[in-house]
Scaffold this active site. Sequence first.
Site, PDB file in Angstrom:
ATOM      1  N   SER A 122     -35.669  53.208 -12.590  1.00 23.65           N
ATOM      2  CA  SER A 122     -36.572  54.058 -11.808  1.00 23.65           C
ATOM      3  C   SER A 122     -36.070  55.487 -11.715  1.00 23.65           C
ATOM      4  O   SER A 122     -36.822  56.373 -11.321  1.00 23.65           O
ATOM      5  CB  SER A 122     -36.723  53.487 -10.393  1.00 23.65           C
ATOM      6  OG  SER A 122     -35.460  53.467  -9.735  1.00 23.65           O
ATOM      7  N   HIS A 143     -41.149  51.251 -16.792  1.00 13.65           N
ATOM      8  CA  HIS A 143     -40.890  51.223 -15.352  1.00 13.65           C
ATOM      9  C   HIS A 143     -42.046  50.626 -14.566  1.00 13.65           C
ATOM     10  O   HIS A 143     -43.106  51.229 -14.435  1.00 13.65           O
ATOM     11  CB  HIS A 143     -40.598  52.646 -14.857  1.00 13.65           C
ATOM     12  CG  HIS A 143     -40.325  52.715 -13.383  1.00 13.65           C
ATOM     13  ND1 HIS A 143     -40.740  53.761 -12.588  1.00 13.65           N
ATOM     14  CD2 HIS A 143     -39.679  51.840 -12.552  1.00 13.65           C
ATOM     15  CE1 HIS A 143     -40.373  53.536 -11.334  1.00 13.65           C
ATOM     16  NE2 HIS A 143     -39.727  52.379 -11.298  1.00 13.65           N
ATOM     17  N   GLU A 155     -45.031  52.779 -16.014  1.00  6.89           N
ATOM     18  CA  GLU A 155     -44.728  54.017 -16.739  1.00  6.89           C
ATOM     19  C   GLU A 155     -44.032  53.680 -18.059  1.00  6.89           C
ATOM     20  O   GLU A 155     -43.035  52.952 -18.072  1.00  6.89           O
ATOM     21  CB  GLU A 155     -43.829  54.920 -15.893  1.00  6.89           C
ATOM     22  CG  GLU A 155     -44.501  55.417 -14.626  1.00  6.89           C
ATOM     23  CD  GLU A 155     -43.546  56.156 -13.701  1.00  6.89           C
ATOM     24  OE1 GLU A 155     -43.975  57.134 -13.075  1.00  6.89           O
ATOM     25  OE2 GLU A 155     -42.366  55.753 -13.602  1.00  6.89           O
ATOM     26  N   ASN A 193     -42.154  58.792  -8.985  1.00  8.87           N
ATOM     27  CA  ASN A 193     -41.080  59.224  -8.093  1.00  8.87           C
ATOM     28  C   ASN A 193     -40.956  60.741  -8.037  1.00  8.87           C
ATOM     29  O   ASN A 193     -40.508  61.307  -7.039  1.00  8.87           O
ATOM     30  CB  ASN A 193     -39.745  58.597  -8.516  1.00  8.87           C
ATOM     31  CG  ASN A 193     -39.618  57.165  -8.023  1.00  8.87           C
ATOM     32  OD1 ASN A 193     -40.156  56.798  -6.993  1.00  8.87           O
ATOM     33  ND2 ASN A 193     -38.913  56.342  -8.786  1.00  8.87           N
TER      34      ASN A 193
END
Length: 515
Positions: A122, A143, A155, A193
């Site tokens: 991540s 991800h 992702e 993120n």
Amino acid sequence: MSAINIGSLGIVGAGAMGRGIAQIAAQAGLTVSLFDVNAQAVAAARQYLQDTFAKLADKGKISAADSEAALARVKACTALEDLADCDMVLEAIVERLDVKRDLVAKLEAILREDAVIASNTSSLSITAIAVGSKKPDRVVGYHFFNPVPLMKVVEVIDGLSGDPAIGDRLMELSCRMGHTPVRCKDMPGFIVNHAGRGMNIEGLKAAQEGVAEFVDIDNIMREQAGFRMGPFELMDLTGLDVSHPVMESIYNHFYQEPRYRPSPITALRSVGGLLGRKTGAGFYAYSEGQKQIPATRAVPDSRPAGVWVSRANERGHVMAVKLLGALGANVEGGNQPSVDALIVVTPLGLDATTAALQEGLDATRVVAIDTLLPFEATKRRTLMTTPATSAGARDAAHGLFASDGVPVTVIRDSAGFIAQRIIGCIVNIASDIAQQRIATPTDIDLAVNLGLGYPKGPLALGDTIGANVILEVLRNMNQLTGDMRYRPSPWLWRRAGLGLSLLTDEARVTDPCIG
């Protein structure tokens, strides 16, 4: 590297992420080989999958036959070598670069040369994970988000040495497993993120400035701005042991970019063990797992005799006058307020003090109202006072704007209220992700909408409010505070100036000599 059909998947790491990926893969018809250095974790994961498939069958989500077939496709492995025949191996282990590199080296000694090696990291660079690999072109980022079966986005990250054909194959595999894939470059935080910085970091900045309490900020973002959770509820759910290191990592990996500056609030609370729900105490107290909500302030039994609304922000003036009319207020006309009137200002990106000073208004009677979002579309209103605003003016404004039963939060003076500054940062960061070509505008919105549960993707949200309005908020905040965290992205100010959607990409320029 030739593209292969991925029919068998090895998973290293049998924790929550590993078993979640195993579940959707097995349900999609893939043969899954599950390994963990802790043999008990593998046994626990397979038992979990057995129970999960059985529950899905009991609820009619899948047939009993499909439940049994899915479980039969999950093989518990006792050694890494058991993954030798897999078309692809995905690691979902500890977030340590040295450990992941070591695993890649071990897998290369076992797997076929055409097998794919994927990382569910991540926060770590895919390029860095592939360093030292004999075939870095087959190392790719993949991800997922927890809980995997419910978070329908993944992702796909291309490292600098990665083979784009492998990323293409994982995009297809994602769809087979019922997930929406988004493609992005190998940059800190990838998409979700990275884009998520605006909510948490700006919420923390407002709290650090003493503008409002944690619960007030959450209430505003949830009920005025329409988000599923406010920043402090979200951090309590995730846990500061996870959230704070990610904040520091992205900030440092972008070489102290001001937009991502972490807060000492989370650093201090992490050290003190106030991590959130998992420790029973975070930004909120939790009793038997239930969030304890502080008592709200009673609505004052007070209303002003008359109200004068500033015209400095014509859009805000129109919105405020319309609302006041619906509330039955006596709205004054004229260029100046009468001596007894409550003075209402509607700044964008400015504080109430600056709004008062710019027009030479009596600050003791000034109260600002946030007009970023249409009042009819919100379930809460936000008022803001100057340091000089009298208690009488504050209470009269509160009583008036809450007189139809809509909750009102009164905050201290702030450049950009709460919703303005947080939404402005969310839209601006997403714009800069697009500007850096980390992902396409469409994939940015897809990833954030599905991965963070925002009411809309950040670029679509900017379009709904108006890119020119977001731009005004950010420019005023930047000028007023001098903080470079608020400088607008070129993606935003160019499209606002040209009247284009923030989702508008640019036509690709192709060199005819290169093709």
